[in-house]
Design an enzyme around this catalytic site. Structure first.
Site, PDB file in Angstrom:
ATOM      1  N   ARG A  85       2.604 -10.082  -5.366  1.00 43.53           N
ATOM      2  CA  ARG A  85       3.819 -10.181  -4.553  1.00 43.53           C
ATOM      3  C   ARG A  85       4.304 -11.613  -4.342  1.00 43.53           C
ATOM      4  NH1 ARG A  85       5.539  -5.125  -5.462  1.00 43.53           N
ATOM      5  NH2 ARG A  85       3.993  -3.590  -4.813  1.00 43.53           N
ATOM      6  N   HIS A 141      -0.010  -0.803  -1.613  1.00 38.67           N
ATOM      7  CA  HIS A 141      -1.346  -1.395  -1.642  1.00 38.67           C
ATOM      8  C   HIS A 141      -2.216  -0.573  -0.699  1.00 38.67           C
ATOM      9  CE1 HIS A 141      -0.177  -4.989  -3.944  1.00 38.67           C
ATOM     10  NE2 HIS A 141       1.010  -4.651  -3.484  1.00 38.67           N
ATOM     11  N   GLU A 146       1.997   1.710  11.845  1.00 34.18           N
ATOM     12  CA  GLU A 146       3.423   1.379  11.847  1.00 34.18           C
ATOM     13  C   GLU A 146       4.109   1.967  13.058  1.00 34.18           C
ATOM     14  OE1 GLU A 146       5.573   2.601   8.338  1.00 34.18           O
ATOM     15  OE2 GLU A 146       7.464   1.805   9.094  1.00 34.18           O
ATOM     16  N   TYR A 147       5.094   1.260  13.539  1.00 32.38           N
ATOM     17  CA  TYR A 147       5.965   1.725  14.616  1.00 32.38           C
ATOM     18  C   TYR A 147       6.541   3.067  14.197  1.00 32.38           C
ATOM     19  CZ  TYR A 147       9.674   1.469  18.139  1.00 32.38           C
ATOM     20  OH  TYR A 147      10.497   1.709  19.197  1.00 32.38           O
ATOM     21  N   SER A 148       6.437   4.076  15.046  1.00 32.87           N
ATOM     22  CA  SER A 148       6.852   5.417  14.663  1.00 32.87           C
ATOM     23  C   SER A 148       8.227   5.767  15.192  1.00 32.87           C
ATOM     24  CB  SER A 148       5.847   6.435  15.182  1.00 32.87           C
ATOM     25  OG  SER A 148       6.384   7.735  15.024  1.00 32.87           O
TER      26      SER A 148
END
Lengths: 302, 302, 302, 302
Positions: A223, A113, A120-122
């Site tokens: 979803r 989407h 985001e946590y890397s």
């Protein structure tokens, strides 16, 4: 438990103090703010910020349609009108920011989407935690024998046990090796951006995800649908519960016109007319393929 | 006066009562909420909602970069680091919603920024007001003789007067005819969606415009720039004044690295090195075209 | 005539020579390439480039769904399946680039479709031509008396004449003054970026507009619809004629499932079931508002 | 070998027959069409379609800037001007479609570029192949000791061997269990959408990825950069090689103004001026932080 005691204390602290604001405030959403709703075994979703409420939708619509909106005088009626006629821009005037912890294979579906903002946590910069999604017994489903896209019954007995053992053991071993590879104890230590490649797709990641209400409802339609994979559907359902309290008029309209609605093809509408007129309509004389007919039956008989 | 007494009273009402919220609140932005800043002769821009503050940027960055952000320990340092290295996603975590009244020809430039949500007053549904942008004398500029994209000196004397008379009279006549065409007094009355075509591009429209901070800063970089048309630049400058109070660290970094910065080409960097080493560099031996050289001079001598 | 003899010669030249390519080629679209289809009095639309064909849609779907697509073995069946189940990404694999000449008020509606690439003729840099849209007599519609969003009957007699005279005369006068203001004969000459503000919304502009097939079909669904303003609908219809020849399977599916289809709400589906069962359903016992009921009647009786 | 003999035959077949087209054709790109360039151990990238060439960029710019573009009379000069002044829309007029086979952890970085169309092989519907990325010895890098985001030297001796053994063995075991779990021999067989969660992030996936030239160049700027992770950089470099042959003028301008260029802050520009004037500038008197100064040194001394 998805949150550590320290994190829960942080949530309590955030919920302890309010600040006065001149902005539109949604009481139903203030109740949800910061508090995580547990999803799956280690995941959660929680609202960290929001903008707007039901009135923000009609406010924007009234700028757009000006005197034209007078004919629909109350807020709920106007919101239902906008939803019914696919006027999407007023719904874009509300925004939500979520903090989500989720398995990587769910994140990979979710990220498709595109109209959203994500941090985001890397695993390039940081070390992932030892947390993996292991399905509950009733979610351990067999491949559907009917089609390629779904699940059948839950696995039973020994087969179920073996699958769970594989999932658990492989995850643990992969994580042990991950830790060992990045360790700098007596060795150079592999780069994190490389070591992460050993970790399976049921490891948990987390992100901040921000989107507008129109795109959020589109996400929910796809979803929270029965055809969505169970593991993303439970996140969608948790979010739906929040949206219901945030913008109750918009959510009700969404339920009536989108989630509970159905799109009929030209052929299907023709069949409906004939059936109402008392005609016996079968797949053979319907003008539809077998697949279409089966779906049509699902709508008018389901 | 862009706002009617009734509208000003509404602003006062909105600013009179605060509601407690658990959300992040930006004190500098609360000061601006709802109050219109006048722009041009009848236009304005005002904030009607916002989400997030400087801390929301670093909060998202810390989710992304995890322990990796520890090396930049304070919020301002981290924000400057993110801006300098074009890490755009943390800036997308802040959102703003503006109510803008602006001439149509300005709206046509503005709408080209696609990553935004817009609800514009619809002349299909509603009747436009009799309000037109008429430039102030010092904004009544001649076409630049240097290039095709700019303005020269302000028009003088009779020429200026004639231009102003044309703009005013043509607008008034067009509006008179617009009103007459849509009137249903003793006639059918032309559809609004058709009658509007008679109105010139200096008529005012209005919209709700919502975007995230990253895209807003991109808008400001292009539209608060000296090369932007004056009539959109004044809107960008009014917005910049609000952003400065909303997210002071992010705005300062934006000023230093974007507005006050410059991008040098490979050839320009080479020239800089040679010049620092004491070499005499001219356009001829610079490896740049005349246009590039002139722009390069603007950066290192300006 | 929208195109000058010179431009028509250019089209002929472009159509005179083919180049061999290894790319997928759509014979139906090659027929349309470069040739303008006249729309309104001075407008046109023409294809200047395209990428992909029906097979490009199924090719992408087969990458996505792999062995899962085997169950739908032929291309047309697969395309219909994808359309019916709102699988939009395979349709994004086709791209089209159009050159459009259109009145400014139409361009202002069109640009609201944000997922597209646009290069518009700039009245900041260049001088606009003296071309204005003047509706044909049967398009000179009165405001609808039923709702705020539509048109009624065509204006008659003197009223029609007066409207046409206003539109023509105001446009001509505005353009005369535009030319006079930017003239540098014996005066400084007003900047183009300012002078353009005197021009009414029926002046023609032009642009290159590029989008993917999924977004194009969404545009057609909204703009080739009976509720769209006539002046944009004729462009949508001209484009639809090209799409039909470009990707015949996708266009047929679009007609059946989108243009000819309808979305029913939960309440409407319930009514359909009751009506098929022989029950007498009225607005009062339908659970729908008057507006919804009227629209529902339109679907099952229309 | 990334491609099977069957697939290579398919490529040969596709390259064997040309079709005449009236569209713009880029000879340099026709050379690349369909042929995969191998990347990493099992990956590849290949062009499956394209739209436009250098002339398509200037054609769009000339629609936009009309007579204003006359001052830059040749195509290359105009393209360089557009690139230098960040006029991005003309570059959006070219489009490319790639077929890429890549490890999942690379796909997860890549997908963050949202302005693109994607169809990825679905492990929900289909069965993934037993192919995993195992780094070559010189790509098996240690974590950087300087910062959190990079790699240091290649691992040596026993440590390197152990890492490779873990990566290989864990991947093989995970895949064995994946196969065993989905098997329907004498058991129900786990749903594919669940079984895939056992597979590590170095497994290969594939997708069709389509984007416009402007967004592609942005992707290359970030991903062909020295700070990008090696495993995505090699894909970016392979694509860059194709773009160079597709739109040589645009690519040259991109190299000069983006890849080889640098953005200086207001403080950095001030330092440059002082250094050219012969002043001794140090970090202490530069007005820059240590990090900024180090990066600035990299630009003017590097």
């Amino acid at each position: 438990m998805p949150l550590s005691p320290e994190q829960l204390r942080e949530v309590d602290d955030l919920r302890a103090e309010t600040t006065p604001t001149l902005r539109a405030t949604a009481p139903g959403m203030e109740q949800h703010l910061y508090t995580p709703v547990q999803v799956l075994d280690h995941g959660f979703v929680r609202v960290v910020d929001y903008m707007g409420d039901d009135a923000a939708i009609t406010q924007a619509a009234r700028v757009s349609y000006g005197r034209g909106t007078k004919s629909v005088s109350n807020d709920e009626g106007l919101i239902r009108y906008l939803m019914r006629h696919w006027h999407s821009t007023p719904f874009e005037m509300c925004e939500i920011k979520l903090h989500v912890k989720l398995p990587v294979f769910v994140a990979r579906q979710w990220i498709r989407h595109r109209t959203a903002n994500v941090n985001e946590y890397s695993a390039r910069y940081s070390i992932l935690d030892r947390e993996f999604y292991i399905p509950a017994p009733d979610a351990l489903a067999a491949q559907s024998v009917v089609n390629n896209q779904g699940r059948g019954e839950a696995l039973q007995g020994e087969e179920a046990e073996r699958v769970l053992r594989y999932l658990r053991d492989d995850a643990m071993r992969a994580y042990d090796h991950y830790e060992e590879m990045i360790s700098t104890e007596g060795q150079q230590g592999l780069a994190r951006e490389l070591a992460r490649m050993n970790l399976p797709a049921n490891i948990y990641t987390q992100w901040y995800w921000k989107t507008d209400l129109h795109n959020l409802l589109h996400f929910l339609r796809l979803r929270a649908d029965a055809h969505a994979q169970y593991e993303i559907r439970v996140y969608a359902e948790a979010i739906a519960g929040m949206v219901k309290d945030w913008v109750p008029f918009a959510y009700k309209a969404f339920e009536d016109y989108r989630m509970g609605g159905a799109t009929l093809s030209a052929a299907a509408i023709d069949c409906v007319k004939r059936m109402i007129a008392g005609e016996e309509v079968t797949q053979e004389n319907s003008g539809m393929s077998k697949g279409e007919w089966r779906e049509f039956q699902g709508v008018i008989e389901g």
